[in-house]
Write an enzyme that holds these catalytic residues in place. Structure first.
Site, PDB file in Angstrom:
ATOM      1  N   ARG A  69     -33.950  25.758  16.755  1.00 20.32           N
ATOM      2  CA  ARG A  69     -33.608  26.738  17.411  1.00 20.32           C
ATOM      3  C   ARG A  69     -32.342  27.378  17.554  1.00 20.32           C
ATOM      4  NH1 ARG A  69     -34.466  23.570  22.930  1.00 20.32           N
ATOM      5  NH2 ARG A  69     -32.898  21.992  21.369  1.00 20.32           N
ATOM      6  N   LYS A 176     -39.878   6.924  11.910  1.00 21.63           N
ATOM      7  CA  LYS A 176     -39.506   5.745  12.709  1.00 21.63           C
ATOM      8  C   LYS A 176     -39.514   6.615  14.258  1.00 21.63           C
ATOM      9  CE  LYS A 176     -36.031   2.397  12.312  1.00 21.63           C
ATOM     10  NZ  LYS A 176     -35.960   2.125  13.776  1.00 21.63           N
ATOM     11  N   HIS A 206     -36.796   3.805   6.056  1.00 28.22           N
ATOM     12  CA  HIS A 206     -35.848   4.247   5.616  1.00 28.22           C
ATOM     13  C   HIS A 206     -35.104   2.286   4.350  1.00 28.22           C
ATOM     14  CE1 HIS A 206     -33.176   2.396   8.259  1.00 28.22           C
ATOM     15  NE2 HIS A 206     -32.860   2.094   7.972  1.00 28.22           N
ATOM     16  N   LYS A 210     -34.537   0.847  -0.016  1.00 31.70           N
ATOM     17  CA  LYS A 210     -33.548  -0.310  -0.603  1.00 31.70           C
ATOM     18  C   LYS A 210     -33.568  -0.468  -1.632  1.00 31.70           C
ATOM     19  CE  LYS A 210     -30.972  -0.591   3.734  1.00 31.70           C
ATOM     20  NZ  LYS A 210     -29.520   0.348   3.683  1.00 31.70           N
ATOM     21  N   GLU A 244     -26.044  -6.802  13.087  1.00 31.96           N
ATOM     22  CA  GLU A 244     -25.691  -5.615  13.753  1.00 31.96           C
ATOM     23  C   GLU A 244     -24.087  -5.798  14.189  1.00 31.96           C
ATOM     24  OE1 GLU A 244     -27.281  -1.344  12.919  1.00 31.96           O
ATOM     25  OE2 GLU A 244     -28.558  -2.613  13.971  1.00 31.96           O
ATOM     26  N   ASP A 263     -36.994  -1.687  17.538  1.00 26.97           N
ATOM     27  CA  ASP A 263     -36.764  -0.976  16.803  1.00 26.97           C
ATOM     28  C   ASP A 263     -36.256  -0.848  15.384  1.00 26.97           C
ATOM     29  OD1 ASP A 263     -34.367   1.076  16.314  1.00 26.97           O
ATOM     30  OD2 ASP A 263     -33.751  -0.093  16.562  1.00 26.97           O
ATOM     31  N   HIS A 268     -38.965  -2.725  10.130  1.00 27.88           N
ATOM     32  CA  HIS A 268     -38.346  -3.483   8.756  1.00 27.88           C
ATOM     33  C   HIS A 268     -38.616  -5.064   8.517  1.00 27.88           C
ATOM     34  CE1 HIS A 268     -36.235   0.279   9.416  1.00 27.88           C
ATOM     35  NE2 HIS A 268     -35.775  -0.346  10.376  1.00 27.88           N
ATOM     36  N   LYS A 366     -27.868  -6.715  18.188  1.00 24.05           N
ATOM     37  CA  LYS A 366     -26.919  -5.655  18.024  1.00 24.05           C
ATOM     38  C   LYS A 366     -25.342  -6.447  18.531  1.00 24.05           C
ATOM     39  CE  LYS A 366     -28.950  -1.938  17.359  1.00 24.05           C
ATOM     40  NZ  LYS A 366     -28.849  -1.073  16.283  1.00 24.05           N
TER      41      LYS A 366
END
Length: 514
Positions: A69, A176, A206, A210, A244, A263, A268, A366
């Site tokens: 935009r 995703k 992704h 790898k 993570e 997620d 994955h 996390k």
């Protein structure tokens, strides 16, 4: 050559007889990025495109078109791409490479639902075909939220830009999440396939780009000494972990209501399970590779009862190393009563002759102890140890650990005698590191995946059946959790809630602490 590979000026009917070690260069084409002003485009996509150009893997007439935009001219877009490349490219910045790439940069201003903007996009692509020789081959990268897919797909179809024939190709790339449950995934697949045939749809996971993930196939099928042990006779269990150490500050808009299982596990980790458990394909042609993964998903089931074989948690205040960390409910944008899980663990079995009875433990979270993604194949203990117990009291189980990130490589853990006059056996590790073994750095995942899309090589992209089967595996867990209160709590900087450790302890096992 894949059945989905396109006709282009670089097509060689003898390609299958070429040395497979030679790099493949994309044919004439243009790539359109919707959502080009977003974080993904700046941090990953634009730098990956430059890195491909720097490696000589894009054709001389390659063109990149941004659609957004913003009221930008081509020069404004060129500056944005330049800054993104300078900040995030993996390979060194070279002016000659940048100048060639910049010649093919264009920008189209408009909203996603504006028919006139798509007419302008079509005009831009036709002009690039004449001036750059793109051959009418177009890839459309939807780096946008899924709720915007319908309008963009509808406009691409109405404008004729999605047309695909023997003279040129049109492909779409989707990030995703691929739905939020089985029903929505089916609806999304149907929507996409009404505009783009399945062999022109490239769903980006992704992790599959790898190098270490792809090395699972090399490790398993290029080495004879692993295969006899890769089965239920010798393997006790498999742990697949994506941990993570960061929190979710600033990501409430995406993450709240999604959670760790949707997620990460649905895409994955289940893909990593498929690579670990699949049988050897007849060849590495895309259809053969996908067929073996689909067999794994069809054979995979949850171990019940779910209250004993799954765990979910939500991080609270704690310490990330020496830095204090707030809990999820204190993060900006999250409701004070949010029930979104930030940790998820499930137990699966693959009901095939090779894996019958071997549990696969998948976990993600996390604010855990450190950032690491790994696959640990843990072997059974030897049936008899000809040592006194005191000689082997520090000896654990043999393990083969494939490290996906951050320190890519493979570690083998086995018992060895401690130097000295007494007989004492202790665990030692033999380590292979990508960084030490190879002089060239591994390409970023997006480099490989973008190039594969431009080549029409779908091996590393999940197809409809994979997406829907993975949701059918996970949905019962999500339904169970939705009706059983809130997630358990765990302190930031630890390795998850106590329920996750209890889940393993019930079977006499424990989680690895990477």
């Amino acid at each position: 050559m894949s059945a989905t590979a396109s006709p282009d000026a670089y097509h060689n009917p003898l390609r299958d007889s070429r040395d497979k070690r030679l790099p493949r260069v994309a044919g004439p084409c243009a790539l359109v990025i919707f959502g080009v002003t977003g974080d993904l485009a700046r941090r990953k996509l634009m730098p990956a495109i430059y890195d491909l150009a720097n490696r000589g893997l894009l054709p001389p007439g390659f063109a990149l078109v941004g659609f957004a935009r913003r009221e930008w001219a081509d020069e404004d877009f060129t500056r944005i791409v330049h800054d993104a490349v300078r900040a995030n490219a993996r390979t060194p910045f070279r002016e000659d490479v940048w100048d060639r790439l910049a010649e093919g940069l264009r920008f189209v201003q408009g909203t996603f639902d504006d028919p006139d903007a798509y007419d302008a996009l079509a005009d831009t692509l036709h002009t690039l075909e004449r001036e750059r020789g793109t051959g009418g081959n177009h890839g459309f990268y939807l780096a946008i939220p899924p709720n915007l897919f319908p309008v963009v797909l509808e406009r691409l179809s109405a404008s004729g830009l999605a047309q695909h024939n023997d003279d040129h190709w049109a492909r779409v790339v989707i990030e995703k999440p691929f739905g939020h449950d089985l029903e929505s995934a089916r609806e999304l697949n149907t929507l996409v396939n009404t505009v783009f045939p399945e062999d022109t749809v490239f769903r980006i996971d992704h992790y599959l780009g790898k190098e270490t993930v792809q090395n699972i196939l090399a490790l398993r099928f290029a080495n004879q000494f692993f295969d006899p042990l890769w089965n239920a006779h010798y393997v006790d269990h498999v742990q697949i972990t994506m941990a993570e150490d960061i929190g979710l500050g600033g990501r409430a808009g995406y993450y709240d209501g999604i959670g760790a299982a949707r997620d990460v596990i649905q895409n994955h980790l289940l893909q990593l399970l498929a690579f670990t458990a699949m049988e050897e394909p007849v060849s590495f042609e895309p259809a053969e590779l996908q067929a073996e993964k689909i067999k794994v998903f069809k054979s995979t089931r949850l171990v019940e009862p779910l209250e004993l074989t799954t765990s979910r948690g939500q991080y609270t205040r704690g310490w990330q190393g020496e830095i204090p960390a707030v809990g999820l409910l204190e993060e900006e944008g999250f409701a004070h009563d949010s029930g979104t899980e930030t940790f998820a663990a499930i137990t699966l079995e693959v009901d095939t002759r090779r894996w019958a009875g071997v549990p696969f433990y998948l976990r993600t979270g996390k604010r855990l102890g450190r950032r690491v993604t790994e696959i640990a194949v843990v072997f059974k203990r030897v049936p008899r140890l000809p040592f006194d117990q005191t000689m082997t009291e520090e000896l654990g189980q043999n393990a083969l650990v494939i490290r996906v990130q951050p320190d890519e490589g493979v570690t083998m853990r086995f018992g060895s005698k401690v130097p000295g006059s007494s007989m004492e056996v202790r665990d030692v590790s033999m380590d292979f590191s990508y960084g030490q073994a190879f002089t060239t750095s591994s390409p970023e995942a997006y480099e490989r995946l973008i190039l594969d899309m431009l080549l029409g090589e779908p091996s590393l992209f999940p197809v409809n059946d994979e997406v829907e089967l993975s949701w059918s595996i996970l949905d019962p867990v999500l339904d169970y959790w939705a009706s059983h209160g809130r997630p358990d709590e765990y302190e930031a900087g630890t390795w998850g809630p106590a329920s996750a450790d209890e889940m393993m302890a019930r079977t006499g096992r424990e989680w690895r602490r990477p």
